[in-house]
Every structure is written in C-alpha cells, then in structure tokens.
Design a protein around this motif. Structure first.
Motif, PDB file in Angstrom:
ATOM      1  N   ILE A 178      -3.619  11.524   3.127  1.00 34.71           N
ATOM      2  CA  ILE A 178      -3.062  10.266   2.609  1.00 34.71           C
ATOM      3  C   ILE A 178      -1.642  10.432   2.101  1.00 34.71           C
ATOM      4  CG2 ILE A 178      -5.227   9.121   2.056  1.00 34.71           C
ATOM      5  CD1 ILE A 178      -4.821  10.022  -0.844  1.00 34.71           C
ATOM      6  N   TYR A 179      -1.022  11.610   2.293  1.00 37.53           N
ATOM      7  CA  TYR A 179       0.396  11.720   1.955  1.00 37.53           C
ATOM      8  C   TYR A 179       1.172  10.748   2.838  1.00 37.53           C
ATOM      9  CZ  TYR A 179      -0.783  16.109  -0.392  1.00 37.53           C
ATOM     10  OH  TYR A 179      -1.334  17.042  -1.214  1.00 37.53           O
ATOM     11  N   GLY A 180       1.975   9.919   2.210  1.00 37.19           N
ATOM     12  CA  GLY A 180       2.788   8.986   2.984  1.00 37.19           C
ATOM     13  C   GLY A 180       2.041   7.757   3.470  1.00 37.19           C
ATOM     14  N   ALA A 181       0.753   7.622   3.132  1.00 37.50           N
ATOM     15  CA  ALA A 181      -0.009   6.443   3.545  1.00 37.50           C
ATOM     16  C   ALA A 181       0.343   5.277   2.628  1.00 37.50           C
ATOM     17  CB  ALA A 181      -1.504   6.744   3.468  1.00 37.50           C
ATOM     18  N   PRO A 182      -0.004   4.032   3.023  1.00 36.55           N
ATOM     19  CA  PRO A 182       0.254   2.887   2.133  1.00 36.55           C
ATOM     20  C   PRO A 182      -0.489   3.044   0.804  1.00 36.55           C
ATOM     21  CG  PRO A 182      -0.450   2.145   4.295  1.00 36.55           C
ATOM     22  CD  PRO A 182      -0.582   3.620   4.291  1.00 36.55           C
ATOM     23  N   GLU A 183       0.042   2.383  -0.236  1.00 35.29           N
ATOM     24  CA  GLU A 183      -0.548   2.500  -1.577  1.00 35.29           C
ATOM     25  C   GLU A 183      -2.038   2.180  -1.588  1.00 35.29           C
ATOM     26  OE1 GLU A 183       1.568  -0.433  -3.652  1.00 35.29           O
ATOM     27  OE2 GLU A 183       3.427   0.573  -3.100  1.00 35.29           O
ATOM     28  N   LEU A 184      -2.392   1.104  -0.898  1.00 39.04           N
ATOM     29  CA  LEU A 184      -3.784   0.655  -0.955  1.00 39.04           C
ATOM     30  C   LEU A 184      -4.709   1.767  -0.478  1.00 39.04           C
ATOM     31  CD1 LEU A 184      -5.540  -1.756  -1.619  1.00 39.04           C
ATOM     32  CD2 LEU A 184      -5.420  -2.431   0.753  1.00 39.04           C
ATOM     33  N   THR A 185      -4.320   2.448   0.601  1.00 36.86           N
ATOM     34  CA  THR A 185      -5.125   3.550   1.130  1.00 36.86           C
ATOM     35  C   THR A 185      -5.273   4.650   0.085  1.00 36.86           C
ATOM     36  OG1 THR A 185      -4.064   3.048   3.207  1.00 36.86           O
ATOM     37  CG2 THR A 185      -5.349   5.059   3.113  1.00 36.86           C
ATOM     38  N   GLN A 186      -4.146   5.000  -0.562  1.00 32.65           N
ATOM     39  CA  GLN A 186      -4.194   6.068  -1.564  1.00 32.65           C
ATOM     40  C   GLN A 186      -5.087   5.676  -2.731  1.00 32.65           C
ATOM     41  OE1 GLN A 186      -0.083   6.592  -2.568  1.00 32.65           O
ATOM     42  NE2 GLN A 186       0.322   7.789  -0.735  1.00 32.65           N
ATOM     43  N   VAL A 187      -4.938   4.427  -3.173  1.00 39.11           N
ATOM     44  CA  VAL A 187      -5.751   3.948  -4.294  1.00 39.11           C
ATOM     45  C   VAL A 187      -7.224   4.044  -3.945  1.00 39.11           C
ATOM     46  CG1 VAL A 187      -6.398   1.872  -5.541  1.00 39.11           C
ATOM     47  CG2 VAL A 187      -4.009   2.461  -5.270  1.00 39.11           C
ATOM     48  N   LEU A 188      -7.563   3.598  -2.722  1.00 36.72           N
ATOM     49  CA  LEU A 188      -8.974   3.567  -2.334  1.00 36.72           C
ATOM     50  C   LEU A 188      -9.543   4.962  -2.239  1.00 36.72           C
ATOM     51  CD1 LEU A 188      -8.667   0.823   0.306  1.00 36.72           C
ATOM     52  CD2 LEU A 188      -9.849   0.676  -1.862  1.00 36.72           C
ATOM     53  N   MET A 189      -8.807   5.854  -1.572  1.00 37.55           N
ATOM     54  CA  MET A 189      -9.295   7.220  -1.415  1.00 37.55           C
ATOM     55  C   MET A 189      -9.512   7.874  -2.780  1.00 37.55           C
ATOM     56  SD  MET A 189      -9.947   9.918   0.402  1.00 37.55           S
ATOM     57  CE  MET A 189      -9.169  10.251   1.962  1.00 37.55           C
TER      58      MET A 189
END
Lengths: 332, 287
Positions: free
Chosen positions: B87-98
C-alpha cells in the motif's frame, strides 16, 4: 462546464434508465423475498435498511467526491437524535414528520462536518473526521437531559403512519415503511448522481485543480454534497429511531462510522448498488458470526477488509460488474 | 499551586509517553507516506507481551521491556513485508482500510487470547512510590516516563542528524527515487525505520501502561490521539511531534483535572481548532 460532460454521457443515458428500472425491480423483489422468507427476522432486515441509508450517504461523499472520512456516523446519529428528541421531549410523534426532522438534523450535522472536514487534506482530513465523531459523541453524552446519555434515549412512540398503519409487534409496518423510504431515496439519488451536479462531483474526485480551473467552486460543491449526504444519513437515523423506538450513544460512535466505511468498500465504492450490496453482505455476516462467536467478529471484519483491499479493490459489486463485462466481451 | 504543579507533571509525563509512541508513526508517515492507523495496535502488543513476561513469567521489568520491544518487532516485520509494502503510494482510502483492518484483527485476537480484562505491568520497587525532588514529590514512574521521553528524543536526534543511517533516511524522505538512484537501498531503509517505529511504539506502550492502561480496545481508543500528534506536529518532524505531544498532553490533562464531566470534549475541540489553523501541522512542510 457541465455541458461538455453531458454530451459524452448522452448516448449511454437511455440504457442507463432501463438499467435503473431493472435495479429498482431487483430491490423490490429482494425486499419481498426478505419479507416472506425471513418473517421472524424483520427487525434485522429493518436495521439493515437504516444502515443502507447511512452507507448510501457515505457513498455520496467518499465514492462520488473522494473524501475519506471516518466520522460519517455523526450525520446518522444526529438525525436519529433529532427525531428521537422531537418525539420524546416535544411530543412530535407523527412518523413522517419525525423523518423530516431527522433529515434536517442530519443536514445540519452534514453542514458542520463538511465545513470542518474539508478544511484539511489527507491525514489532516482523516484526523478532523475522527475528531468530529468523537466531539459529537462526547456532546451527546454530556447533554444527557436531552439525549439520555449513556442509557440511551427511550420513550419514543411513533403514531401510526398516515394515521392508518400502526407499528406492530413483528415490525411488518416498520419494514414496509423502510422499503418505501429506501426506494424513494434511491431513486432521488440516482437522479442526483446523473445530474450535472453529480458529474461535477465526480470531476472533483478525479482532478480538483482542473475543476477549479474550469471556474467551479470545489469547496462549495463538496459542502453542498455534504449537506445532501447529511439529509440521507439523517433519514436513515430517524428511520432507525422510529423503527427501534430507542436511540443509543452507539449511533454516534467511531465504530459505527468505520463499519459503514467497511460496508461501502465491501460492496464497491462509487456505486449506489455497491452500497446496498455491501450493507446486506456485512450485516448478514455479522449476524451469522456474532451468533456463533462474538469474540471473533472484529477479527473477521479486519481480515475481510485486508482481503478486499488485496484481492477485490473494487468491492463485490465492482468485481462482479467487471466479470460480467469481460464475459460479454468474450462472448462477442 | 498544588493543582497547577500536578497538572504540569502529569501533562509532561503524558506528553512524553505520547511522544515515545507516536514519533515512530511520524517518521514512517513522513518517509513512506502511509497513513498507519495500526500504530497503536503495536504499542498495545508491546504492552501485552510485557505484561505476560513480567506478571505471568515473573521476569524483571527491564527484561520485560526488551522482550516486548523485540517481540513486537518480530511480529511487525512480516506485516511490513507482506501487507504494508503493497500500500505504499496507494490512495488514502486503501491505506486507511488496510491498516484499520489490521487494527481490528489485532484487537480481536488480543481479546480472544488474553481476554477482555485490563492488563497490568508490575513496576519494579524503584519505580513505585513517590520521589522527593526537593520542594515536591512526584510519582517515580512518571519521572521515569519523562526521562525516557527525553532520552528517546535525544537518541533519535543523534540517529537522524549524525549517523550514516540518518543521512540515508533523510535522503529517502526527501526524494525516494533520487536516493535510490544514488545507491541507497530504500527498501532496507523503509524496513529498518518501520522496525524502529514499531519498537518505539512497543517501548512507549510498556512505559506508558500506568497512564494508558493496556486492554483490547487500546488500539482503537488511542489511535486518534497518535494520529492527531502526527497531524498537529507535521509528519516526519521530530521537534514538531515533541511540541504537539506536550501541547496535546497539557490540553488533555488540564481538561481531565478541571472539567472531568466533559470527558474528552475539549481535547477534540482543541484538535479541530489546531488542525483548522495549521492544516499541514505546526512544523509540516508544504507539499
């Protein structure tokens, strides 16, 4: 500026409306199936409808505008408390009026949280959204003479709908009332996301700088969307207050916000059907798992989230839609 | 005067513990641009391991801290390798969810393995009871926490400003691609600073157990507080994080002493006010 967008959208529009009619038919059939197949579980299905409204409302800001928020239950809870306080303290027990009051309460909360949350970007935005939900929670806890504090607000006894349909012990009236509300909201939202305003919101999600270069006010548009989202969440909250006849502090909790986000992502961000499917899947799994072993509930939600992020970033609906599309292309 | 003094000491101790726990979050967030909501979960894991080592196995306090820090790093490194790296560099929502998914999993598992009760970490005799500092007495563990905070701040400053690892770290924060082109193995730097961040979180979780009690919902309860520190201080800034911790510690402690019936209402109000005025944090750099 919206003219340029709608020209490309025009040819698809006719097919879109047909698809919507099919969608509405599917919702109606599913609602009837739920009514006849699970007559003993109508309370659960009714709760599902209230949460669906919350998730739809979250989809408006997260899916269509790209605002990541962990504080959306503030809008839902405000609607629930507005309707509940109106009924318990001011004697307004006409259900449709209660729903309207809830919608107004939710819209006000949407206005406040929109103004606050949109101040930041990225991490700051997230922190603001979490701070908002905690602030609402603490405020409701403190104002216990109105909200009942941690005991919850009880003493809500809504009148029969339109003076005819009384709320019965099995929750049949509440269920049908909920389905009617859900369909109304769904159709209105379908029109909204197709409108130039909805297109503008999608444009903002894709490239806010470009949209502001075209002359539209990004912030004002997003705040408008937040207020609309608040209306929808408020209807959901008020409906929850009407159908369960209590409002608890948990309706304003961080967990509630986070779960709504999980449901949305599970179903598929940026699609109204995704919001509905995600809610059904989540609440259904929750019911199964917590009946079997409540300890593992959080673990499973967590694992589910990680799995969705890794393997199905478009959610259930998005993945299914992609598969169907691929199948069709392959078939031709 | 008495109240003022106790508020001051409590605020300082609380702020220092916040600093030890969240400075790692600040560094990794500045470095990897990952919104890591699971940071508090690592502090909680540290607390659980230390509690198990000290209370159930009867090991010495210092040894328990060391085991907690090492154990948490051992748990966290595979997570970095298999989950965070995606999730490095992924959109915020993805990072939050993970990361919220990881948090939920940790809470659920902790609840299952250790039960829903509060875990204590018995303090050694030297840290129990009050210490006389001439004109007042202070609880020894608070003094210890303040000392740990100062040591961590100085050690981190030395590590980042004076060692070759620090040079590589700063280079990667400023421009990852350029640092990689110049021969810095950024993946190693990422993994090392992640391990350092997690280790500090575990350390803070253990020494702060008297003020932030260890229980399954720890990760969720203080998640906001840690994120707020980073957001207020500005990601990647050590002085920023220190100021933010002391400020937030002071606000929270004062609120608890003077208006306890409002809970954390004023804390969150202050957070909104600070982030409103400084959307990029007190010491944050413009994008």
């Amino acid at each position: 500026m919206s003219a340029g967008v709608s020209v490309t959208a025009m040819p698809a529009q006719n097919r879109g409306w047909q698809r919507d009619l099919i969608g509405i038919a599917v919702i109606l059939i599913a609602a009837m199936a739920g009514y006849f197949l699970f007559p003993d579980n109508l309370a659960l299905l009714t709760r599902m409808i209230a949460i669906m409204l919350l998730v739809l409302s979250l989809d408006l800001v997260t899916g269509y505008c790209g605002v990541a928020t962990l504080g959306h239950a503030a809008l839902f809870g405000s609607g629930a408390y507005a309707a509940g306080i109106a009924a318990a303290h001011f004697g307004i027990t006409e259900p449709i009026t209660m729903i309207a009051i809830g919608a107004v309460g939710g819209a006000l909360a949407g206005l406040i949280s929109g103004i606050v949350i949109l101040r930041g970007h990225g991490l700051a935005q997230l922190v603001l959204s979490i701070a908002i939900i905690h602030l609402f929670h603490e405020a409701a806890n403190k104002a216990s003479q109105y909200t009942g504090g941690s005991d919850g607000l009880s003493g809500i006894s809504p009148d029969p709908i339109l003076g005819v349909f009384e709320f019965d012990l099995w929750g049949r009236t509440a269920y049908v009332f909920g389905i009617v509300l859900l369909l109304l909201v769904f159709i209105l939202l379908r029109i909204l996301v197709r409108s130039p305003f909805g297109m503008l919101c999608r444009g903002i999600r894709q490239d806010p700088i470009r949209v502001s270069a075209m002359g539209a006010s990004v912030k004002l548009t997003l705040i408008k969307m937040y207020v609309i989202s608040g209306l929808v969440a408020g209807v959901g909250g008020a409906f929850n207050a009407v159908s369960t006849q209590v409002v608890g502090l948990d309706s304003l909790s961080f967990t509630n916000s986070a779960e709504a986000l999980v449901m949305l992502v599970l179903g598929g961000v940026g699609s109204l059907y995704g919001a509905l499917i995600g809610t059904i899947a989540f609440v259904w799994i929750e019911d199964l798992v917590s009946a079997a072993n409540p300890f593992h509930w959080l673990t499973i939600v967590g694992a589910l989230l990680i799995a969705v992020v890794l393997f199905a970033p478009k959610g259930l609906y998005g993945t299914a839609a992609t598969l169907v599309e691929r199948y069709r292309r392959g078939g031709k | 005067m008495q109240t003022f003094f106790s508020i001051g000491v409590d605020a300082l101790a609380y702020g220092m513990i916040l600093f030890v726990i969240s400075i790692g979050l600040s560094v990794t967030m500045g470095l990897m641009r990952v919104i890591n909501l699971a940071h508090g979960a690592f502090a909680m894991i540290g607390g659980y391991i230390a509690s198990y080592a000290a209370r159930d196995l009867g090991l010495a306090y210092g040894l328990a801290i060391a085991i907690a820090v090492l154990g948490t790093i051992i748990i966290a490194v595979p997570l970095e390798r298999f989950l965070y790296r995606r999730i490095y560099g992924a959109p915020e929502l993805t990072q939050v969810l993970m990361t919220i998914g990881i948090t939920f999993c940790v809470i659920g598992l902790a609840n299952y393995v250790f039960g829903p009760t509060l875990k204590t970490i018995p303090l050694p005799a030297g840290l129990q009871g009050p210490v006389d500092i001439g004109f007042r007495t202070i609880a020894a563990h608070k003094l210890f926490a303040i000392g740990c905070g100062v040591v961590v701040a100085l050690a981190l400053w030395y590590l980042i400003e004076r060692t070759s690892f620090g040079v590589k770290l700063r280079a990667s924060v400023d421009n990852t691609a350029m640092a990689a082109a110049l021969g810095v193995r950024t993946k190693i730097v990422y993994a090392a600073s992640f391990a350092l961040a997690v280790g500090l979180a575990a350390f803070g979780g253990v020494i702060g157990a008297e003020l932030l009690p260890v229980e399954p919902y720890y990760a969720l309860r203080y998640m906001v507080t840690f994120l707020v520190v980073v957001s207020v201080g500005g990601a990647g800034s050590i002085p920023g994080a220190l100021i933010a911790c002391l400020l937030l510690g002071a606000i929270d402690t004062t609120g608890r002493y003077l208006v306890p019936e409002y809970g954390e209402f004023f804390f969150y109000l202050a957070v909104i006010a600070i982030v409103w005025v400084f959307p990029r944090g007190l010491m944050g750099r413009a994008k």
